[in-house]
Design an enzyme around this catalytic site. Structure first.
Site, short mmCIF file in Angstrom:
data_model
loop_
_atom_site.label_atom_id
_atom_site.label_comp_id
_atom_site.label_asym_id
_atom_site.label_seq_id
_atom_site.Cartn_x
_atom_site.Cartn_y
_atom_site.Cartn_z
N SER A 15 0.83 -1.22 0.00
CA SER A 15 0.00 0.00 0.00
C SER A 15 0.86 1.27 0.00
O SER A 15 0.52 2.26 -0.66
CB SER A 15 -0.96 0.00 1.20
OG SER A 15 -0.25 0.07 2.41
N ASN A 16 1.97 1.25 0.70
CA ASN A 16 2.84 2.44 0.71
C ASN A 16 3.55 2.62 -0.62
O ASN A 16 3.68 3.74 -1.12
CB ASN A 16 3.85 2.36 1.86
CG ASN A 16 3.21 2.69 3.18
OD1 ASN A 16 2.88 3.84 3.43
ND2 ASN A 16 3.00 1.68 4.01
N LEU A 87 11.09 -5.34 4.50
CA LEU A 87 11.35 -5.91 5.83
C LEU A 87 12.73 -6.55 5.99
O LEU A 87 13.03 -7.15 7.00
CB LEU A 87 10.25 -6.92 6.17
CG LEU A 87 8.82 -6.34 6.12
CD1 LEU A 87 7.79 -7.37 6.53
CD2 LEU A 87 8.68 -5.08 6.97
N ILE A 90 19.01 -3.39 4.94
CA ILE A 90 19.75 -2.94 3.75
C ILE A 90 21.25 -3.13 4.02
O ILE A 90 21.75 -2.69 5.05
CB ILE A 90 19.43 -1.44 3.47
CG1 ILE A 90 17.94 -1.27 3.17
CG2 ILE A 90 20.27 -0.89 2.33
CD1 ILE A 90 17.44 -2.01 1.95
N HIS A 106 8.40 3.62 9.38
CA HIS A 106 8.22 2.64 10.45
C HIS A 106 6.89 2.93 11.15
O HIS A 106 6.60 4.09 11.46
CB HIS A 106 9.38 2.71 11.45
CG HIS A 106 9.27 1.64 12.48
ND1 HIS A 106 9.66 0.33 12.24
CD2 HIS A 106 8.77 1.66 13.74
CE1 HIS A 106 9.40 -0.40 13.32
NE2 HIS A 106 8.86 0.39 14.23
N ASP A 147 16.33 1.06 12.15
CA ASP A 147 15.43 2.10 12.68
C ASP A 147 16.14 3.20 13.49
O ASP A 147 15.54 3.82 14.36
CB ASP A 147 14.33 1.47 13.58
CG ASP A 147 13.48 0.47 12.82
OD1 ASP A 147 13.30 0.66 11.60
OD2 ASP A 147 13.02 -0.50 13.43
N GLU A 176 -0.14 6.73 7.11
CA GLU A 176 0.88 6.45 6.09
C GLU A 176 0.45 6.98 4.72
O GLU A 176 1.21 7.65 4.02
CB GLU A 176 1.16 4.94 6.02
CG GLU A 176 1.83 4.41 7.27
CD GLU A 176 2.11 2.91 7.24
OE1 GLU A 176 2.97 2.48 8.00
OE2 GLU A 176 1.46 2.18 6.46
C1 GAR Z 1 3.56 -0.60 6.81
O1 GAR Z 1 2.69 -0.38 7.89
C2 GAR Z 1 4.96 -0.10 7.14
O2 GAR Z 1 4.97 1.04 7.94
C3 GAR Z 1 5.53 -1.29 7.87
O3 GAR Z 1 5.04 -2.42 7.20
C4 GAR Z 1 3.77 -2.10 6.61
C5 GAR Z 1 3.85 -2.47 5.14
O4 GAR Z 1 2.62 -2.30 4.50
N1 GAR Z 1 6.96 -1.24 7.89
C6 GAR Z 1 7.69 -1.76 8.88
O5 GAR Z 1 7.19 -2.37 9.82
C7 GAR Z 1 9.19 -1.55 8.76
N2 GAR Z 1 9.86 -1.94 9.95
P1 GAR Z 1 2.53 -2.12 2.91
O6 GAR Z 1 3.25 -3.31 2.28
O7 GAR Z 1 1.04 -2.15 2.64
O8 GAR Z 1 3.18 -0.83 2.55
#
Ligand code: GAR
Length: 193
Positions: A15-16, A87, A90, A106, A147, A176
């Protein structure tokens, strides 16, 4: 004005990554050039393909080998890397090749509920179990430690007594969608070279 080429890295529902791609669609100076995932199932891959954004799926081993990811970013003359629900850690070689040029989102108010193993739903569960009164998102620069890079922006939401991990996740996802693309754009515009 300088043209900026972004690579977005995602792992999950995407989604992001999708919000970023939509935001920069047709942008005058910022272009999503590449979408990289470590999962064939990443939800943003079909959308990237339909927008003619180059996609690549790298194995976790390839991401960790210090070479493959860097080579791909260089091949596509990437200026900025955005971690959008990515996840994996890097590799240091990539962080060092892109100083202050890698951005992560995050889903908590760092430094709380961050670090290795803290991602996605696990973060929200931990916030609920800790009976926190608020949570939120942190958009930050990536350094060699999980982080810990400097914060670009944080946005808060209240956590109420009736919230559970799922309802908190929905609140966080709303934040987000609202803020991540514009904060990334603002950060890119603030860079001087
Ligand atoms: C999001 O909520 C993002 O902030 C989190 O994973 C989700 C991914 O959703 N990121 C972390 O936890 C990084 N440590 P998405 O695949 O729908 O963007």
């Amino acid at each position: 004005m300088k043209h900026t080429r972004i690579a977005i890295l995602g792992s999950g529902t995407g989604s992001n990554a999708l919000a970023l791609m939509n935001h920069f669609d047709g942008h005058a100076t910022i272009q999503t050039t590449l979408l990289i995932s470590n999962k064939e199932t990443c939800g943003a891959l079909p959308a990237a393909n339909s927008k003619n954004i180059v996609t690549a799926v790298l194995t976790n081993a390839a991401i960790e080998d210090n070479q493959s990811l860097l080579k791909l970013l260089k091949q596509h003359a990437i200026d900025i890397v955005v971690l959008a629900g990515f996840l994996r850690k890097i590799p240091d070689a990539v962080v060092q090749a892109f100083p202050d040029r890698i951005i992560n989102i995050h889903p908590s108010i760092l430094p709380d509920f961050g670090g290795k193993g803290m991602y996605g739903a696990r973060v929200h569960q931990a916030v609920i179990e800790a009976h926190k009164k608020s949570s939120g998102i942190t958009i930050h620069v990536v350094n060699e430690h999980y982080d810990e890079g400097h914060y670009i922006a944080q946005f808060f939401v209240p956590v109420t007594a009736s919230d559970d991990a799922s309802s908190l996740e929905r609140k966080i996802r709303t934040l987000e969608q609202r803020y991540f693309p514009t904060v990334v754009e603002g950060y890119i515009n603030s860079l001087t070279d």
